[in-house]
Design an enzyme around this catalytic site. Structure first.
Site, short mmCIF file in Angstrom:
data_model
loop_
_atom_site.label_atom_id
_atom_site.label_comp_id
_atom_site.label_asym_id
_atom_site.label_seq_id
_atom_site.Cartn_x
_atom_site.Cartn_y
_atom_site.Cartn_z
N CYS A 155 -15.08 15.08 -18.75
CA CYS A 155 -14.86 13.87 -19.18
C CYS A 155 -14.88 12.82 -18.17
O CYS A 155 -15.58 11.73 -18.21
CB CYS A 155 -13.27 14.01 -19.87
SG CYS A 155 -12.87 12.20 -20.56
N HIS A 163 -9.62 7.19 -19.03
CA HIS A 163 -9.50 8.62 -18.19
C HIS A 163 -9.83 8.56 -17.11
O HIS A 163 -10.13 9.82 -16.52
CB HIS A 163 -10.40 9.49 -19.36
CG HIS A 163 -9.49 11.13 -18.96
ND1 HIS A 163 -10.34 11.95 -19.18
CD2 HIS A 163 -8.20 11.45 -18.83
CE1 HIS A 163 -9.79 13.17 -18.84
NE2 HIS A 163 -8.31 12.83 -18.48
#
Length: 171
Positions: A52, A102
């Site tokens: 991610c 993130h």
């Protein structure tokens, strides 16, 4: 010499079979199909790091993970690096990001940002903005979509081209 607007929809996890624009009959995604038909559809796209946070850093910088410093989800992104939003902003584009970030560090190179803390919640999330945290009520994907549309329709300068990065969580 008109510059194109750029709407970058970044989603975690979906395979090409999940989007009907790629020819799969598993799902019908008419809105994404229309955007793909009127814009651009990546048919040969490869990832240098499928985790991610590192994949986001690669997209932002154009550098491999070992060069941009974001090797794992535990690293903190170095926002001082040259990124696509910074280059477009310098070239007269308005830049915005709404959704999953993130990368642990604050977003840089964006005129506007509303990003989830960490992975974000699926329901009733709070978003980190330049003005502080904002709590929202509802399903996160719907909120990301609504906030993206709000910026596109109400909050940007319609005379300038834009880069909007809309980053959704995995369903």
């Amino acid at each position: 010499d008109e510059r194109p607007n750029i709407l970058w929809i970044f989603c975690d996890v979906p395979a090409t079979q999940a989007i009907s624009a790629y020819g799969s009959g598993l799902n019908e995604t008419p809105n994404i199909d229309r955007i793909a038909e009127e814009g651009m559809l990546f048919r040969k796209c490869y990832v240098t790091n499928s985790i991610c946070a590192p994949s986001r850093a690669v997209v932002l910088t154009g550098k491999y993970s070992h060069v941009n410093g974001q090797r794992t989800n535990n690293d903190t992104f170095d926002g001082s690096q040259v990124t696509v939003p910074k280059l477009l902003r310098k070239g007269g584009y308005q830049t915005a990001i709404v959704g999953k970030w993130h990368l642990k560090s604050p977003p840089t190179g964006f005129d506007h940002y509303e990003v989830l803390a960490g992975q974000g919640q699926y329901y009733n999330p709070f978003f980190i903005t330049a003005e502080g945290n904002e709590k929202h009520v509802g399903y996160t994907t719907d909120i990301i979509t609504d906030q993206t549309l709000k910026w596109l329709k109400e909050d940007r300068d319609p005379e300038k081209p834009f880069l909007m990065m809309c980053q959704h969580k995995a369903p």
